[in-house]
Design a protein around this motif. Sequence first.
Motif, PDB file in Angstrom:
ATOM      1  N   SER A 217       0.761  -4.715   6.959  1.00 46.61           N
ATOM      2  CA  SER A 217       1.963  -6.440   6.377  1.00 46.61           C
ATOM      3  C   SER A 217       1.306  -6.642   5.460  1.00 46.61           C
ATOM      4  CB  SER A 217       1.592  -7.382   8.009  1.00 46.61           C
ATOM      5  OG  SER A 217      -0.056  -6.775   7.766  1.00 46.61           O
ATOM      6  N   ASP A 218       1.291  -6.024   4.111  1.00 45.85           N
ATOM      7  CA  ASP A 218       1.733  -6.180   3.114  1.00 45.85           C
ATOM      8  C   ASP A 218       1.492  -5.400   2.340  1.00 45.85           C
ATOM      9  OD1 ASP A 218      -1.287  -5.505   1.726  1.00 45.85           O
ATOM     10  OD2 ASP A 218      -1.758  -6.670   3.543  1.00 45.85           O
ATOM     11  N   TRP A 219       1.777  -5.533   1.013  1.00 45.86           N
ATOM     12  CA  TRP A 219       2.594  -4.692   0.078  1.00 45.86           C
ATOM     13  C   TRP A 219       1.296  -3.770  -0.455  1.00 45.86           C
ATOM     14  CZ3 TRP A 219       7.322  -2.549  -1.178  1.00 45.86           C
ATOM     15  CH2 TRP A 219       8.391  -3.135  -0.963  1.00 45.86           C
ATOM     16  N   LEU A 220       0.027  -4.808  -0.750  1.00 44.45           N
ATOM     17  CA  LEU A 220      -1.066  -4.173  -1.142  1.00 44.45           C
ATOM     18  C   LEU A 220      -1.424  -3.220   0.111  1.00 44.45           C
ATOM     19  CD1 LEU A 220      -3.245  -3.908  -3.017  1.00 44.45           C
ATOM     20  CD2 LEU A 220      -4.812  -5.712  -2.043  1.00 44.45           C
ATOM     21  N   SER A 221      -1.497  -3.645   0.939  1.00 45.41           N
ATOM     22  CA  SER A 221      -1.582  -2.074   1.817  1.00 45.41           C
ATOM     23  C   SER A 221      -1.154  -0.838   1.732  1.00 45.41           C
ATOM     24  CB  SER A 221      -1.838  -2.459   3.615  1.00 45.41           C
ATOM     25  OG  SER A 221      -2.894  -3.846   3.783  1.00 45.41           O
ATOM     26  N   PHE A 222       0.637  -1.452   1.466  1.00 48.81           N
ATOM     27  CA  PHE A 222       1.449  -0.538   1.634  1.00 48.81           C
ATOM     28  C   PHE A 222       1.400   0.605   0.262  1.00 48.81           C
ATOM     29  CE2 PHE A 222       5.167   0.451  -0.240  1.00 48.81           C
ATOM     30  CZ  PHE A 222       6.464   1.420   0.276  1.00 48.81           C
ATOM     31  N   PHE A 223       0.675  -0.178  -0.673  1.00 48.64           N
ATOM     32  CA  PHE A 223       0.329   0.876  -2.259  1.00 48.64           C
ATOM     33  C   PHE A 223      -0.852   1.682  -1.855  1.00 48.64           C
ATOM     34  CE2 PHE A 223       3.091  -2.637  -4.650  1.00 48.64           C
ATOM     35  CZ  PHE A 223       3.975  -1.656  -4.598  1.00 48.64           C
ATOM     36  N   MET A 224      -1.324   0.822  -1.529  1.00 49.52           N
ATOM     37  CA  MET A 224      -3.148   2.015  -0.693  1.00 49.52           C
ATOM     38  C   MET A 224      -2.368   2.848   0.350  1.00 49.52           C
ATOM     39  SD  MET A 224      -5.247   0.274  -2.473  1.00 49.52           S
ATOM     40  CE  MET A 224      -5.912  -0.440  -3.396  1.00 49.52           C
ATOM     41  N   PHE A 225      -1.748   2.675   0.687  1.00 57.34           N
ATOM     42  CA  PHE A 225      -1.454   3.950   1.651  1.00 57.34           C
ATOM     43  C   PHE A 225      -0.574   4.959   1.526  1.00 57.34           C
ATOM     44  CE2 PHE A 225       1.844   5.497   4.528  1.00 57.34           C
ATOM     45  CZ  PHE A 225       1.014   5.445   6.291  1.00 57.34           C
ATOM     46  N   THR A 226       0.164   4.351   0.697  1.00 62.22           N
ATOM     47  CA  THR A 226       1.113   5.445   0.121  1.00 62.22           C
ATOM     48  C   THR A 226      -0.011   6.150  -1.155  1.00 62.22           C
ATOM     49  OG1 THR A 226       2.249   3.698  -1.311  1.00 62.22           O
ATOM     50  CG2 THR A 226       3.435   4.736   0.024  1.00 62.22           C
ATOM     51  N   TYR A 227      -1.049   5.501  -1.932  1.00 65.58           N
ATOM     52  CA  TYR A 227      -1.553   5.980  -2.791  1.00 65.58           C
ATOM     53  C   TYR A 227      -2.963   7.333  -1.316  1.00 65.58           C
ATOM     54  CZ  TYR A 227      -5.083   7.687  -6.271  1.00 65.58           C
ATOM     55  OH  TYR A 227      -5.533   8.456  -7.464  1.00 65.58           O
ATOM     56  N   PHE A 228      -3.263   6.196  -0.816  1.00 60.93           N
ATOM     57  CA  PHE A 228      -4.410   6.907  -0.317  1.00 60.93           C
ATOM     58  C   PHE A 228      -3.826   7.862   1.048  1.00 60.93           C
ATOM     59  CE2 PHE A 228      -7.011   3.854  -2.369  1.00 60.93           C
ATOM     60  CZ  PHE A 228      -7.320   5.172  -2.920  1.00 60.93           C
ATOM     61  N   THR A 229      -2.794   7.500   1.948  1.00 62.65           N
ATOM     62  CA  THR A 229      -2.564   8.209   3.113  1.00 62.65           C
ATOM     63  C   THR A 229      -1.210   9.027   2.703  1.00 62.65           C
ATOM     64  OG1 THR A 229      -3.103   6.347   4.331  1.00 62.65           O
ATOM     65  CG2 THR A 229      -2.580   7.725   5.696  1.00 62.65           C
ATOM     66  N   ASP A 230      -0.598   8.792   1.932  1.00 62.48           N
ATOM     67  CA  ASP A 230       0.681  10.044   2.012  1.00 62.48           C
ATOM     68  C   ASP A 230      -0.370  11.411   1.224  1.00 62.48           C
ATOM     69  OD1 ASP A 230       2.837   7.186   1.790  1.00 62.48           O
ATOM     70  OD2 ASP A 230       3.610   9.604   2.327  1.00 62.48           O
ATOM     71  N   ARG A 231      -1.535  10.598   0.480  1.00 63.95           N
ATOM     72  CA  ARG A 231      -2.266  11.955  -0.390  1.00 63.95           C
ATOM     73  C   ARG A 231      -3.186  12.891   0.808  1.00 63.95           C
ATOM     74  NH1 ARG A 231      -3.174  11.616  -6.038  1.00 63.95           N
ATOM     75  NH2 ARG A 231      -2.641   9.394  -5.636  1.00 63.95           N
ATOM     76  N   ASP A 232      -3.114  12.238   1.769  1.00 65.70           N
ATOM     77  CA  ASP A 232      -4.057  13.430   2.858  1.00 65.70           C
ATOM     78  C   ASP A 232      -2.684  14.036   3.292  1.00 65.70           C
ATOM     79  OD1 ASP A 232      -4.815  14.469   5.268  1.00 65.70           O
ATOM     80  OD2 ASP A 232      -3.359  12.527   6.035  1.00 65.70           O
ATOM     81  N   GLY A 233      -1.716  13.599   2.975  1.00 62.32           N
ATOM     82  CA  GLY A 233      -0.630  14.098   3.920  1.00 62.32           C
ATOM     83  C   GLY A 233       0.595  15.410   2.598  1.00 62.32           C
TER      84      GLY A 233
END
Length: 469
Positions: free
Chosen positions: A199-215
């Motif tokens: 729900s916030d952009w800090l989480s979005f950037f962390m998600f795209t860094y860490f979780t997309d990297r899992d992807g």
Amino acid sequence: MSINYSEKIPNNVDLANDRKLQRALEHWQPHFLDWWREQGPNDFASDEVYLRTAIGVDAQGWASYGHVKMPDYRWGIFLAEPVADRTIGFGDHFGEPVWQQVPGELRSQFRRIIVTQGDTEPASVEQQHLLGLTCPSLYDLRNLFQVNVEEGRHLWAMVYLLHAYFGRDGREEAEALLGRHSGDADNPRILGTFNEPISDWLSFFMFTYFTDRDGKFQLKSLAESGFDPLARTCRFMLTEEAHHMFVGETGVGRIVKRTLEVMKELATDDPAAIRAHGAIDLQTIQRYLNFWFTSSLDLFGSEVSSNSASSFANGIKGRPDESQYEDHVCADATYDLETPGGIESVNLRNAMNEVMRSSYVKDCEIGIKRWNMQIKRAGYETPLRLPSSRFHRAIGSWSNMPVDPDGNIMDRDAYERQLVEWLPSESDQAFVHSLMHRVTEPGKMAGWIAPPDRGINKLPVDYEYVRSH
Ligand SMILES: [Fe+2]
Ligand SMILES: [Fe+2]
């Protein structure tokens, strides 16, 4: 292998010559669009967004750019070029020719893996569907939507495989992929991280860094698969995925940069002063990092897994970059696992999740180093760091153990008390949310993030990446 855009569903799989499959996918297409309208970034349906669209599957010149309304995006089915005479690169079938059809006895295993991968793609679109309302700039808004449409396309990639190779079961699974929703109490997405709100952009950037990297690592291991259509599908998805991690790495980097500017301006590293000035203190950034990193570590599964052993043995899922290893069969090799009870030697095939997780952790370090270079250059001694992979785990032998970010087992009460220093607290979240205001003037940035070094596709940063109507 060029992409045919004259058809309802753009594709490079010669869909026009498989009427039955084409009809089945054309039947699923409106369901997908309904899902996109309901669960996607629906407040922006009439905006024109500067998006890239795949036009080929070669490494060079594979995409074109232009303003598109998102519901008109040409989601399609694109497989990387086949490799002539490709053979299976690991497991019991090592050296045999790859399969163009799913072997009957491996059907349910393949289906489960494809469904699990497919489920994460629409999940992330759902998690992010309100973020556009608080975008820090038009540049970032465009990047969010680029990630969203490509996750939608990744869903198409998995749905194609389900329809083309799994008959009626596959068609049912394809429908179910639109039926589960992120965070839904009755029908949630399959994996934990994909039910966490963003729900916030800090989480979005962390998600795209860490979780997309899992992807990225999941796709890399599936790109090794003995089932060739799956391998080729995933190889092309990796091309798109790289941008998602770029968004994460540069996003966090720009937040850090802005924080350092404020620290310099105020000549202080006091978190309260930095916050009062509208920037995010490095301690809060670290806590968000701890959360998303550890949550993403769980996505790799238990350290010891008979599932991963059988996936490897059967040629379903290899190790990321399998060619870096010498032994591709791993029949007798062992792996030393660090468990709470001490070192445990297990069969390497059973430890494949851990092998993958270790290469993932190494890959995560790269961005941390870059962010820390900025911090060092600014003259501060408070680097960001990855917590120990024993910390804050919910899966595997370290799950629910009272372990500090250095990996030391500690007293449970003391651990519970100290958790607020290590993970985002409610007040951290309230503070970060308080910064989230929509900025839509071309070139302008919210006060908590620095502008990017350059724009998209060689355009200036102040280009009108999203035109709203
Ligand atoms: Fe994806
Ligand atoms: Fe992604």
